[in-house]
Design a protein around this motif. Structure first.
Motif, PDB file in Angstrom:
ATOM      1  N   UNK A  21       3.696  13.866  14.533  1.00  0.00           N
ATOM      2  CA  UNK A  21       4.529  15.059  14.730  1.00  0.00           C
ATOM      3  C   UNK A  21       5.887  14.760  15.357  1.00  0.00           C
ATOM      4  N   UNK A  22       5.954  13.756  16.218  1.00  0.00           N
ATOM      5  CA  UNK A  22       7.200  13.464  16.910  1.00  0.00           C
ATOM      6  C   UNK A  22       8.322  13.061  15.975  1.00  0.00           C
ATOM      7  N   UNK A  90      17.588   5.449  15.443  1.00  0.00           N
ATOM      8  CA  UNK A  90      16.866   6.293  16.398  1.00  0.00           C
ATOM      9  C   UNK A  90      15.382   6.008  16.233  1.00  0.00           C
ATOM     10  N   UNK A  91      14.702   5.776  17.340  1.00  0.00           N
ATOM     11  CA  UNK A  91      13.273   5.467  17.332  1.00  0.00           C
ATOM     12  C   UNK A  91      12.533   6.522  18.142  1.00  0.00           C
ATOM     13  N   UNK A  92      11.566   7.184  17.516  1.00  0.00           N
ATOM     14  CA  UNK A  92      10.787   8.195  18.208  1.00  0.00           C
ATOM     15  C   UNK A  92      10.560   9.421  17.326  1.00  0.00           C
ATOM     16  N   UNK A  93      10.037  10.457  17.894  1.00  0.00           N
ATOM     17  CA  UNK A  93       9.774  10.655  19.321  1.00  0.00           C
ATOM     18  C   UNK A  93       8.369  10.149  19.642  1.00  0.00           C
ATOM     19  N   UNK A  94       8.255   9.307  20.664  1.00  0.00           N
ATOM     20  CA  UNK A  94       6.952   8.814  21.065  1.00  0.00           C
ATOM     21  C   UNK A  94       6.175   9.906  21.792  1.00  0.00           C
ATOM     22  N   UNK A  95       4.860   9.993  21.522  1.00  0.00           N
ATOM     23  CA  UNK A  95       4.067  11.052  22.157  1.00  0.00           C
ATOM     24  C   UNK A  95       3.506  10.596  23.501  1.00  0.00           C
ATOM     25  N   UNK A 135       0.745  12.376  29.284  1.00  0.00           N
ATOM     26  CA  UNK A 135       0.720  12.028  27.869  1.00  0.00           C
ATOM     27  C   UNK A 135       0.640  13.290  27.014  1.00  0.00           C
ATOM     28  N   UNK A 136       1.236  13.214  25.841  1.00  0.00           N
ATOM     29  CA  UNK A 136       1.198  14.343  24.901  1.00  0.00           C
ATOM     30  C   UNK A 136       0.114  14.077  23.861  1.00  0.00           C
ATOM     31  N   UNK A 137      -1.119  14.026  24.325  1.00  0.00           N
ATOM     32  CA  UNK A 137      -2.257  13.740  23.448  1.00  0.00           C
ATOM     33  C   UNK A 137      -3.277  14.869  23.532  1.00  0.00           C
ATOM     34  N   UNK A 138      -3.835  15.287  22.373  1.00  0.00           N
ATOM     35  CA  UNK A 138      -3.443  14.856  21.028  1.00  0.00           C
ATOM     36  C   UNK A 138      -2.088  15.458  20.655  1.00  0.00           C
ATOM     37  N   UNK A 139      -1.239  14.713  19.956  1.00  0.00           N
ATOM     38  CA  UNK A 139       0.132  15.172  19.712  1.00  0.00           C
ATOM     39  C   UNK A 139       0.229  16.468  18.920  1.00  0.00           C
ATOM     40  N   UNK A 140      -0.781  16.757  18.109  1.00  0.00           N
ATOM     41  CA  UNK A 140      -0.743  17.976  17.299  1.00  0.00           C
ATOM     42  C   UNK A 140      -0.765  19.237  18.159  1.00  0.00           C
ATOM     43  N   UNK A 141      -1.151  19.108  19.416  1.00  0.00           N
ATOM     44  CA  UNK A 141      -1.227  20.275  20.298  1.00  0.00           C
ATOM     45  C   UNK A 141       0.044  20.482  21.123  1.00  0.00           C
ATOM     46  N   UNK A 142       1.079  19.663  20.865  1.00  0.00           N
ATOM     47  CA  UNK A 142       2.315  19.765  21.642  1.00  0.00           C
ATOM     48  C   UNK A 142       3.499  20.038  20.729  1.00  0.00           C
ATOM     49  N   UNK A 143       4.505  20.670  21.293  1.00  0.00           N
ATOM     50  CA  UNK A 143       5.725  21.010  20.565  1.00  0.00           C
ATOM     51  C   UNK A 143       6.823  20.024  20.956  1.00  0.00           C
ATOM     52  N   UNK A 144       7.282  19.212  20.005  1.00  0.00           N
ATOM     53  CA  UNK A 144       8.271  18.179  20.280  1.00  0.00           C
ATOM     54  C   UNK A 144       9.711  18.651  20.054  1.00  0.00           C
ATOM     55  N   UNK A 145       9.892  19.943  19.859  1.00  0.00           N
ATOM     56  CA  UNK A 145      11.226  20.432  19.510  1.00  0.00           C
ATOM     57  C   UNK A 145      12.234  20.243  20.639  1.00  0.00           C
ATOM     58  N   UNK A 146      11.807  20.413  21.898  1.00  0.00           N
ATOM     59  CA  UNK A 146      12.762  20.260  23.002  1.00  0.00           C
ATOM     60  C   UNK A 146      13.263  18.819  23.129  1.00  0.00           C
ATOM     61  N   UNK A 147      12.380  17.816  23.218  1.00  0.00           N
ATOM     62  CA  UNK A 147      12.909  16.441  23.258  1.00  0.00           C
ATOM     63  C   UNK A 147      13.679  16.070  22.004  1.00  0.00           C
TER      64      UNK A 147
END
Length: 291
Positions: A21-22, A90-95, A135-147
């Motif tokens: 997702x990141x 650009x590398x990421x976004x890492x969870x 940690x943002x695990x599991x990543x599917x449960x987090x919103x990466x829009x802000x970073x």
């Protein structure tokens, strides 16, 4: 969009894999400031640092290519195997965060940026953290829009400013859950130890970590990082926020995370050196002794 970013050619990669997702959130933001080509690992490659492979399999992907290799492989291929002169990687976004000297040195996310810098292209490595969950695990449960928005703004603003004349890459750690976080220029903090356990009985080792039953002359050795105080391995170190604030000085990447800030650490890929007169004296004396 600023004039400097109107024609940005961006190579995007990560270490969590092309389906993470990141990287999807990062690509969505970056397409607003330039032309984005994705070359990312086909599978999760977390923690591989700058590891490289001589041979890798490439597969077509709607965003570019998936590579059966490491993040550094992806950057090497993207910068030298495609008919595009990229302006920035650009590398990421890492969870999860990549902060602290030891962790940064082993990060596949940062490793991609280091490979890029060695090949002469500036880079931004982007990682996320949660101010409570760490940690943002599991990543599917987090919103990466802000970073992702933060990383887009950093990429757009720093390119063409001359920052990369002296800096090889920027290591960014951004909170997922802090509204309007403060941004701070930081330095990676050195805080690391290692816990070692010996297991003479293979039954004491979890099935997932056990490769085979051990013989009489063998011992299972478990090596676990202590990269935050009172946290072994991948434990969440954030409950002790007040103690961390006292431990980490303002201006360090660790302190910025404890305070819920965006940490931006300028890094150089050369290993550097120190002019040490004591070493020079020893070497000189050795030169006189060794024929």
């Amino acid at each position: 969009m600023s004039d400097s970013a109107t024609s940005l050619r961006i190579l995007l990669t990560n270490d969590d894999g092309i389906d993470a997702p990141g990287i999807a959130a990062m690509r969505e933001e970056l397409t607003a400031i330039g032309e984005v080509t994705v070359v990312a690992p086909a599978e999760n490659q977390s923690g591989v640092g700058r590891a490289r492979n001589e041979l890798a399999v490439r597969r077509d992907h709607p965003w570019g290519y998936a590579l059966e290799g490491t993040p550094a492989d992806c950057v090497a291929y993207g910068l030298r195997g495609l008919d595009t002169d990229f302006d920035i990687v650009v590398s990421g976004i890492n969870d999860g965060p990549n902060a602290g000297n030891y962790v940064v040195g082993r990060s596949g996310t940062v490793g991609a940026g280091i490979e890029s810098a060695f090949l002469g292209t500036p880079a931004v490595a982007v990682s996320s953290y949660h101010a409570r969950d760490f940690f943002c695990h599991p990543p599917e449960e987090y919103d990466f829009s802000r970073p992702a928005r933060i990383a887009r703004a950093v990429t757009e603003r720093v390119y063409g400013t001359g920052i990369f004349d002296e800096v090889d890459l920027l290591n960014v750690n951004a909170p997922i859950d802090v509204p309007s976080p403060r941004m701070r220029v930081t330095r990676p903090h050195a805080d690391y130890d290692q816990q070692v356990e010996h297991h003479h009985d293979s039954e004491a080792v979890p099935d997932g970590d056990r490769e085979h039953d051990i013989g009489d002359d063998e011992v299972y050795v478990r090596l676990q990082d202590i990269s935050w105080p009172d946290a072994v391995g991948y434990e969440n170190p954030f409950p002790l926020g007040d103690e961390h604030s006292e431990r980490y000085p303002v201006g360090s990447d660790r302190r910025a995370m404890v305070d819920g800030e965006v940490s931006i650490s300028p890094l150089a890929v050369h290993h550097g050196h120190t002019n040490d007169p004591k070493l020079a004296s020893v070497v000189e004396s050795l030169s006189e002794q060794v024929e």
